[in-house]
Design a protein around this motif. Structure first.
Motif, PDB file in Angstrom:
ATOM      1  N   GLU A  71      29.202  48.166  42.415  1.00  0.00           N
ATOM      2  CA  GLU A  71      30.382  48.810  42.996  1.00  0.00           C
ATOM      3  C   GLU A  71      31.109  47.838  43.912  1.00  0.00           C
ATOM      4  N   LYS A  72      30.313  47.089  44.668  1.00  0.00           N
ATOM      5  CA  LYS A  72      30.901  46.095  45.557  1.00  0.00           C
ATOM      6  C   LYS A  72      31.627  45.013  44.754  1.00  0.00           C
ATOM      7  N   LEU A  73      30.959  44.536  43.704  1.00  0.00           N
ATOM      8  CA  LEU A  73      31.554  43.478  42.897  1.00  0.00           C
ATOM      9  C   LEU A  73      32.825  43.947  42.211  1.00  0.00           C
ATOM     10  N   LEU A  74      32.819  45.181  41.739  1.00  0.00           N
ATOM     11  CA  LEU A  74      34.014  45.713  41.071  1.00  0.00           C
ATOM     12  C   LEU A  74      35.177  45.805  42.055  1.00  0.00           C
ATOM     13  N   ASN A  75      34.873  46.196  43.280  1.00  0.00           N
ATOM     14  CA  ASN A  75      35.926  46.212  44.305  1.00  0.00           C
ATOM     15  C   ASN A  75      36.444  44.804  44.586  1.00  0.00           C
ATOM     16  N   ASP A  76      35.509  43.875  44.674  1.00  0.00           N
ATOM     17  CA  ASP A  76      35.908  42.486  44.904  1.00  0.00           C
ATOM     18  C   ASP A  76      36.819  41.993  43.792  1.00  0.00           C
ATOM     19  N   LEU A  77      36.452  42.344  42.563  1.00  0.00           N
ATOM     20  CA  LEU A  77      37.225  41.888  41.417  1.00  0.00           C
ATOM     21  C   LEU A  77      38.638  42.476  41.442  1.00  0.00           C
ATOM     22  N   SER A  78      38.739  43.746  41.783  1.00  0.00           N
ATOM     23  CA  SER A  78      40.065  44.373  41.886  1.00  0.00           C
ATOM     24  C   SER A  78      40.908  43.625  42.896  1.00  0.00           C
ATOM     25  N   ARG A  79      40.260  43.300  44.009  1.00  0.00           N
ATOM     26  CA  ARG A  79      40.973  42.609  45.075  1.00  0.00           C
ATOM     27  C   ARG A  79      41.371  41.200  44.630  1.00  0.00           C
ATOM     28  N   ASP A  80      40.421  40.510  44.003  1.00  0.00           N
ATOM     29  CA  ASP A  80      40.682  39.145  43.534  1.00  0.00           C
ATOM     30  C   ASP A  80      41.898  39.097  42.621  1.00  0.00           C
ATOM     31  N   LEU A  81      41.964  40.060  41.705  1.00  0.00           N
ATOM     32  CA  LEU A  81      43.018  40.031  40.696  1.00  0.00           C
ATOM     33  C   LEU A  81      44.350  40.507  41.240  1.00  0.00           C
ATOM     34  N   ALA A  82      44.325  41.138  42.401  1.00  0.00           N
ATOM     35  CA  ALA A  82      45.566  41.632  42.994  1.00  0.00           C
ATOM     36  C   ALA A  82      46.233  40.583  43.879  1.00  0.00           C
ATOM     37  N   GLN A  83      45.570  39.432  44.003  1.00  0.00           N
ATOM     38  CA  GLN A  83      46.125  38.395  44.870  1.00  0.00           C
ATOM     39  C   GLN A  83      47.375  37.776  44.281  1.00  0.00           C
ATOM     40  N   GLN A  84      48.200  37.261  45.165  1.00  0.00           N
ATOM     41  CA  GLN A  84      49.402  36.534  44.750  1.00  0.00           C
ATOM     42  C   GLN A  84      49.012  35.381  43.823  1.00  0.00           C
ATOM     43  N   ASN A  85      48.131  34.529  44.340  1.00  0.00           N
ATOM     44  CA  ASN A  85      47.603  33.437  43.525  1.00  0.00           C
ATOM     45  C   ASN A  85      46.136  33.716  43.240  1.00  0.00           C
ATOM     46  N   VAL A  86      45.893  34.133  42.024  1.00  0.00           N
ATOM     47  CA  VAL A  86      44.531  34.515  41.677  1.00  0.00           C
ATOM     48  C   VAL A  86      43.619  33.294  41.668  1.00  0.00           C
ATOM     49  N   ASP A  87      42.528  33.414  42.368  1.00  0.00           N
ATOM     50  CA  ASP A  87      41.533  32.346  42.395  1.00  0.00           C
ATOM     51  C   ASP A  87      40.537  32.621  41.273  1.00  0.00           C
ATOM     52  N   PHE A  88      40.743  31.973  40.146  1.00  0.00           N
ATOM     53  CA  PHE A  88      39.924  32.281  38.970  1.00  0.00           C
ATOM     54  C   PHE A  88      38.472  31.844  39.112  1.00  0.00           C
ATOM     55  N   LYS A  89      38.272  30.836  39.934  1.00  0.00           N
ATOM     56  CA  LYS A  89      36.876  30.417  40.150  1.00  0.00           C
ATOM     57  C   LYS A  89      36.111  31.538  40.839  1.00  0.00           C
ATOM     58  N   ARG A  90      36.796  32.141  41.776  1.00  0.00           N
ATOM     59  CA  ARG A  90      36.186  33.225  42.525  1.00  0.00           C
ATOM     60  C   ARG A  90      35.949  34.437  41.615  1.00  0.00           C
ATOM     61  N   VAL A  91      36.968  34.737  40.812  1.00  0.00           N
ATOM     62  CA  VAL A  91      36.845  35.851  39.867  1.00  0.00           C
ATOM     63  C   VAL A  91      35.658  35.611  38.950  1.00  0.00           C
TER      64      VAL A  91
END
Lengths: 172, 234
Positions: A71-91
């Motif tokens: 659940e935590k990771l899914l939230n993180d992923l939503s947040r990651d992908l909503a960024q202006q500049n998506v950090d794909f390494k992080r995703v």
């Protein structure tokens, strides 16, 4: 007269056992279906093998960790992908973690969805990633609800005085 | 001397994943090993360093003891995940093998990815085995020979009195800062910050001078063994 009394006794015993047996059968059928549908794979059986009288709640414990972790990771992923500049390494790192933990508990569909996700991630394809994320969330909610039902069925069997049937290879 | 009791081996398990830590811990415990789990390479080194020198007052003090001088717990095997933020399993492996007091500890690498070049690199660096995740009981069963072999070596060394030149240089190096790009697990779960140790009564294997009558393998273990379990995950 004795015969009929014995007959009655037999009937009573049967209905009591029948109740438990029915529950155990329902449990086995439910579990088999999960394997057949590819929601769980053989790794889940490995988890069950690690459970015993000294660790009777092992599977529930690991799976619960998986639920909160995911659940935590899914939230993180939503947040990651909503960024202006998506950090794909992080995703990618987050998906990698989710793929790992889902693989470790045998959540096959979640794991497979993660694999697909990573491909889109490598292509830096944001719409693709977003679609995949939705897919992963769906698969996660599915396995979560199925496992929660499975645990409930197991609890019922145990409460009725039975034991969870020995784990066998799933009938596929 | 009657039949010696089965020695209780102590395994240090390193994995940043909470789920995998729980799994590996159970796998090891069910195999009758004593287990310590940590969630990072640097914590692993910290733990190992604390074994080498009991009364290290400052972080600059270079421990100069040999493994046989351990006051307390011994580590018979390190099993580590490959992909970890900050220090990878490979980095940890390198540090262990570069350390004169730790290099004899067998190291096993776990990874969810079947990358041949990665596997080769690890084995070349001195890893005993490379295990594909998810780890199974059958994988854990393969660990014992490594621990037995190393223990026999140590016993032989102890019996031949002096170790010629054993100096401690290793943990003088401060571990690299943990670049936690992913703060998910560490910050949310305080209990994994601490080293979890399972206390079980252990038969003092350091003081047991078992005569190694039969050495299964030579003194230079075959490092080029590749162990896979199952198929590639892709």
């Amino acid at each position: 007269m004795r015969a009929s009394l014995e007959g009655e006794k037999q009937q009573t015993d049967q209905s009591m056992d029948g109740g438990l047996m029915q529950m155990q059968r329902r449990l086995a059928e439910y579990r088999n279906a999960l394997f057949k549908e590819g929601i769980l794979d053989s790794q889940y059986l490995q988890l069950q093998e690690l459970q015993d009288e000294s660790n009777p709640d092992f599977v529930v414990e690991v799976v619960s960790l998986f639920f909160t972790d995911s659940e935590k990771l899914l939230n993180d992923l939503s947040r990651d992908l909503a960024q202006q500049n998506v950090d794909f390494k992080r995703v990618d790192a987050h998906v990698h973690q989710l793929k790992g933990s889902s693989s470790s508990i045998g959540a096959e569909k979640v794991k497979n969805a993660c694999i697909v996700f990573r491909n889109f991630c490598q292509e830096k394809n944001i719409p693709g990633c977003l679609r995949c994320l939705q897919q992963i969330k769906q698969e996660f909610l599915l396995v979560k609800s199925k496992l929660e039902t499975l645990f409930k069925l197991e609890q019922q069997v145990v409460a009725a005085g039975g034991s969870i049937p020995t784990v066998q290879q799933p009938i596929l | 001397m009657g039949a010696a009791a089965e020695p209780r081996f102590h395994v240090l398990a390193v994995d940043d994943s909470l789920v995998d830590r729980k799994l590996i811990e159970r796998l090891l415990k069910i195999s009758s090993y004593q287990v310590t789990t940590v969630d990072s390479g640097s914590k692993a080194l910290e733990f190992l360093g604390s074994l080498v020198n009991d009364d290290r007052s400052s972080s600059d003090a270079l421990p100069s003891v040999s493994p046989s001088d351990h006051q307390g717990v011994d580590v018979n095997l390190i099993i580590t995940d490959y992909c970890m933020p900050g220090m990878t399993g490979y980095d940890l492996l390198k540090k262990v093998k570069e350390s004169s007091s730790l290099r004899d500890i067998p190291v096993v690498i776990m990874s969810s990815e079947n990358v041949p070049s990665r596997i080769t690199r690890c084995l070349e660096e001195g890893a005993e085995e490379f295990i594909l995740k998810p780890v199974r009981l059958s994988d854990v069963n393969k660990l014992r020979p490594h621990m037995m072999r190393t223990k026999k070596l140590k016993d032989q060394e102890q019996e031949s009195q002096e170790e010629p030149e054993r100096h401690g240089d290793e943990i003088g190096l401060p571990p690299p800062p943990c670049q936690h790009e992913l703060e998910t697990q560490q910050s949310q779960d305080p209990q994994t910050q601490q080293i979890q140790q399972s206390q079980q009564p252990k038969s003092g294997n350091n003081s047991n001078k078992r005569k190694a009558i039969d050495v299964e393998e030579g003194l230079s273990p075959d490092r080029t063994r590749t162990r896979y379990n199952g198929v590639a995950t892709f």
